[in-house]
Design a protein around this motif. Structure first.
Motif, mmCIF file in Angstrom:
data_model
loop_
_atom_site.group_PDB
_atom_site.id
_atom_site.type_symbol
_atom_site.label_atom_id
_atom_site.label_comp_id
_atom_site.label_asym_id
_atom_site.label_seq_id
_atom_site.Cartn_x
_atom_site.Cartn_y
_atom_site.Cartn_z
ATOM 1 N N VAL A 1 -35.232 -17.018 -42.464
ATOM 2 C CA VAL A 1 -33.792 -16.987 -42.196
ATOM 3 C C VAL A 1 -33.158 -15.824 -42.959
ATOM 4 O O VAL A 1 -33.768 -15.249 -43.863
ATOM 5 C CB VAL A 1 -33.096 -18.307 -42.611
ATOM 6 C CG1 VAL A 1 -33.773 -19.515 -41.971
ATOM 7 C CG2 VAL A 1 -33.081 -18.472 -44.129
ATOM 8 N N ASN A 2 -31.914 -15.495 -42.593
ATOM 9 C CA ASN A 2 -31.179 -14.494 -43.368
ATOM 10 C C ASN A 2 -29.686 -14.815 -43.435
ATOM 11 O O ASN A 2 -28.860 -13.925 -43.610
ATOM 12 C CB ASN A 2 -31.405 -13.070 -42.822
ATOM 13 C CG ASN A 2 -30.977 -12.912 -41.376
ATOM 14 O OD1 ASN A 2 -30.451 -13.832 -40.767
ATOM 15 N ND2 ASN A 2 -31.211 -11.732 -40.822
ATOM 16 N N ASP A 3 -29.365 -16.113 -43.297
ATOM 17 C CA ASP A 3 -27.980 -16.524 -43.505
ATOM 18 C C ASP A 3 -27.958 -17.961 -44.000
ATOM 19 O O ASP A 3 -28.911 -18.724 -43.816
ATOM 20 C CB ASP A 3 -27.142 -16.369 -42.237
ATOM 21 C CG ASP A 3 -27.627 -17.238 -41.100
ATOM 22 O OD1 ASP A 3 -27.497 -18.470 -41.201
ATOM 23 O OD2 ASP A 3 -28.155 -16.695 -40.115
ATOM 24 N N GLU A 4 -26.856 -18.325 -44.663
ATOM 25 C CA GLU A 4 -26.774 -19.621 -45.321
ATOM 26 C C GLU A 4 -26.730 -20.773 -44.322
ATOM 27 O O GLU A 4 -27.255 -21.868 -44.587
ATOM 28 C CB GLU A 4 -25.534 -19.662 -46.227
ATOM 29 C CG GLU A 4 -25.543 -20.806 -47.213
ATOM 30 C CD GLU A 4 -24.496 -20.636 -48.298
ATOM 31 O OE1 GLU A 4 -24.033 -21.666 -48.810
ATOM 32 O OE2 GLU A 4 -24.150 -19.483 -48.631
ATOM 33 N N GLU A 5 -26.124 -20.569 -43.159
ATOM 34 C CA GLU A 5 -26.043 -21.626 -42.163
ATOM 35 C C GLU A 5 -27.432 -22.047 -41.691
ATOM 36 O O GLU A 5 -27.728 -23.240 -41.563
ATOM 37 C CB GLU A 5 -25.201 -21.174 -40.969
ATOM 38 C CG GLU A 5 -23.714 -21.019 -41.252
ATOM 39 C CD GLU A 5 -23.388 -19.739 -42.018
ATOM 40 O OE1 GLU A 5 -24.283 -18.861 -42.107
ATOM 41 O OE2 GLU A 5 -22.267 -19.633 -42.526
ATOM 42 N N ASN A 6 -28.309 -21.066 -41.459
ATOM 43 C CA ASN A 6 -29.659 -21.403 -41.024
ATOM 44 C C ASN A 6 -30.506 -21.926 -42.176
ATOM 45 O O ASN A 6 -31.470 -22.666 -41.954
ATOM 46 C CB ASN A 6 -30.327 -20.192 -40.369
ATOM 47 C CG ASN A 6 -30.220 -20.232 -38.851
ATOM 48 O OD1 ASN A 6 -30.307 -21.293 -38.246
ATOM 49 N ND2 ASN A 6 -30.015 -19.079 -38.231
ATOM 50 N N LEU A 7 -30.189 -21.539 -43.399
ATOM 51 C CA LEU A 7 -30.858 -22.130 -44.563
ATOM 52 C C LEU A 7 -30.624 -23.635 -44.585
ATOM 53 O O LEU A 7 -31.560 -24.431 -44.747
ATOM 54 C CB LEU A 7 -30.336 -21.489 -45.848
ATOM 55 C CG LEU A 7 -30.691 -22.199 -47.160
ATOM 56 C CD1 LEU A 7 -32.191 -22.133 -47.419
ATOM 57 C CD2 LEU A 7 -29.931 -21.606 -48.338
ATOM 58 N N ILE A 8 -29.374 -24.036 -44.413
ATOM 59 C CA ILE A 8 -29.023 -25.460 -44.422
ATOM 60 C C ILE A 8 -29.667 -26.172 -43.233
ATOM 61 O O ILE A 8 -30.229 -27.268 -43.369
ATOM 62 C CB ILE A 8 -27.492 -25.622 -44.394
ATOM 63 C CG1 ILE A 8 -26.875 -25.046 -45.679
ATOM 64 C CG2 ILE A 8 -27.112 -27.092 -44.240
ATOM 65 C CD1 ILE A 8 -25.368 -24.950 -45.654
ATOM 66 N N ALA A 9 -29.606 -25.534 -42.057
ATOM 67 C CA ALA A 9 -30.199 -26.133 -40.858
ATOM 68 C C ALA A 9 -31.705 -26.308 -41.017
ATOM 69 O O ALA A 9 -32.270 -27.339 -40.623
ATOM 70 C CB ALA A 9 -29.895 -25.267 -39.639
ATOM 71 N N ALA A 10 -32.374 -25.311 -41.601
ATOM 72 C CA ALA A 10 -33.821 -25.387 -41.798
ATOM 73 C C ALA A 10 -34.182 -26.507 -42.760
ATOM 74 O O ALA A 10 -35.158 -27.236 -42.551
ATOM 75 C CB ALA A 10 -34.346 -24.050 -42.311
ATOM 76 N N ALA A 11 -33.395 -26.644 -43.814
ATOM 77 C CA ALA A 11 -33.653 -27.706 -44.790
ATOM 78 C C ALA A 11 -33.486 -29.077 -44.145
ATOM 79 O O ALA A 11 -34.316 -29.977 -44.324
ATOM 80 C CB ALA A 11 -32.713 -27.557 -45.980
ATOM 81 N N LYS A 12 -32.429 -29.253 -43.365
ATOM 82 C CA LYS A 12 -32.176 -30.534 -42.714
ATOM 83 C C LYS A 12 -33.174 -30.792 -41.578
ATOM 84 O O LYS A 12 -33.410 -31.940 -41.212
ATOM 85 C CB LYS A 12 -30.747 -30.573 -42.184
ATOM 86 C CG LYS A 12 -29.694 -30.607 -43.290
ATOM 87 C CD LYS A 12 -28.286 -30.715 -42.734
ATOM 88 C CE LYS A 12 -27.263 -30.831 -43.864
ATOM 89 N NZ LYS A 12 -25.872 -30.925 -43.359
ATOM 90 N N GLY A 13 -33.762 -29.726 -41.058
ATOM 91 C CA GLY A 13 -34.749 -29.885 -39.994
ATOM 92 C C GLY A 13 -36.131 -30.230 -40.501
ATOM 93 O O GLY A 13 -37.013 -30.569 -39.714
ATOM 94 N N GLY A 14 -36.348 -30.113 -41.816
ATOM 95 C CA GLY A 14 -37.629 -30.519 -42.385
ATOM 96 C C GLY A 14 -38.554 -29.399 -42.795
ATOM 97 O O GLY A 14 -39.745 -29.630 -43.020
ATOM 98 N N ALA A 15 -38.048 -28.163 -42.941
ATOM 99 C CA ALA A 15 -38.900 -27.066 -43.393
ATOM 100 C C ALA A 15 -39.311 -27.288 -44.846
ATOM 101 O O ALA A 15 -38.505 -27.726 -45.669
ATOM 102 C CB ALA A 15 -38.167 -25.732 -43.263
ATOM 103 N N ALA A 16 -40.564 -26.988 -45.164
ATOM 104 C CA ALA A 16 -41.045 -27.158 -46.531
ATOM 105 C C ALA A 16 -40.632 -25.977 -47.406
ATOM 106 O O ALA A 16 -40.273 -26.150 -48.570
ATOM 107 C CB ALA A 16 -42.565 -27.309 -46.536
ATOM 108 N N GLU A 17 -40.712 -24.786 -46.839
ATOM 109 C CA GLU A 17 -40.355 -23.577 -47.569
ATOM 110 C C GLU A 17 -39.527 -22.677 -46.658
ATOM 111 O O GLU A 17 -39.781 -22.613 -45.450
ATOM 112 C CB GLU A 17 -41.602 -22.830 -48.042
ATOM 113 C CG GLU A 17 -42.388 -23.584 -49.109
ATOM 114 C CD GLU A 17 -43.837 -23.138 -49.120
ATOM 115 O OE1 GLU A 17 -44.200 -22.429 -50.056
ATOM 116 O OE2 GLU A 17 -44.574 -23.500 -48.191
#
Length: 298
Positions: A16-32
């Motif tokens: 990712v390269n923006d905070e919105e997708n950081l949050i989305a990735a975390a909530k989607g279950g990404a490990a790293e």
């Protein structure tokens, strides 16, 4: 130095390269979550690294900063300073997308884990072993490998990562046609930076395929494939080939779609397989996707 990283169960990683997708990735279950150094206009580069790492910790994900694929010799001091900031902010690992970036990490005395990007162009076990000797713990294998070649790699002295979804980067150019065509850039005049206020752009070829383009903070043009890579149906085969980490590049994806994609791949990684999952995948990516070189080779 940190101890050699232990092999872990298969998991999803994201770019990712923006905070919105950081949050989305975390909530989607990404490990790293890899945070790329290239920020696409009109977004501004992230400066508050302690706050960003604190947010990742609160979301219970590991944030891994990524060096750029291209930087000039004159930019070395800048990226060495960035490495120091990342260390102070709590980074335990760094992504080196190319051999040049790996050299920078060694010159800077990086003490954390090192992950290699697909720009390393790793196609065989000998190249992987050479990277492991240079302290690399994980490498994203070349997207040019087909399934048979992936299977023939066998066990490696580092973790295998492979991109399974997202836009495939085709080219990075120092020349920006957007600036020349729309920004008024000439040898005498500076570019008006239309990328900062006119939204997204792309190149249309003679067959009407649309190739997304993004301009980074250094005015380099990034060209992406017209069709999204989607290996949702092939996760079992990739697991059997020994892939440890499955990468989703979410840089061109809207946050809600990113979260839905990660949940879809998470369920597939857990062994679920039914028609409803395929229906969700079709809705998210449509018919305009590709399996890259996984079956046809180069």
């Amino acid at each position: 130095n940190l101890p050699k990283m232990e092999r872990r169960k298969p998991r999803l990683t994201t770019l990712v390269n923006d905070e919105e997708n950081l949050i989305a990735a975390a909530k989607g279950g990404a490990a790293e979550i890899y945070w790329t150094a290239e920020t696409y206009a009109p977004a501004r580069p992230q400066q508050d690294w302690p706050a960003l790492f604190a947010k990742a910790a609160k979301l219970d994900v590991e944030l891994v900063p990524a060096l750029p694929r291209i930087f000039h010799e004159g930019e070395t001091a800048h990226w060495q300073a960035q490495l120091a900031l990342w260390r102070q902010a709590g980074a335990k690992a760094c992504l080196a997308p190319t051999l040049n970036a790996l050299g920078l990490l060694h010159e800077a005395g990086w003490q954390g884990h090192i992950y290699g990007g697909s720009g390393m162009n790793i196609l065989n076990s000998q190249a992987a072993a050479a990277l492991a000797a240079w302290g690399v713990d994980r490498v994203c294998l070349s997207p040019e490998l087909n399934l048979t070649q992936l299977q023939s790699l066998g066990p490696l002295p580092l973790e295998k990562e492979f991109q399974v979804h997202g836009a495939l980067a085709l080219m990075i150019s120092e020349y920006c046609p957007l600036g020349a065509l729309c920004g008024g850039k000439t040898a005498e005049n500076a570019c008006a930076r239309p990328c900062m206020h006119q939204g997204h752009f792309g190149l249309l070829d003679r067959k009407d395929y649309y190739f997304p383009c993004r301009v980074d903070q250094n005015c380099r043009l990034h060209l992406f494939n017209a069709k999204t890579l989607c290996l949702f149906e092939d996760m079992t085969a990739l697991r059997q080939a020994g892939v440890d980490a499955f990468l989703l590049d979410l840089r061109l994806t809207e946050p809600e779609e990113s979260r839905a994609l990660l949940r879809l791949y998470q369920r597939t990684l857990a062994g679920e397989s039914d028609a409803s999952l395929q229906a969700v995948c079709s809705r998210l990516v449509g018919n305009g996707y590709t399996k890259g070189h996984l079956y046809r080779g180069v």
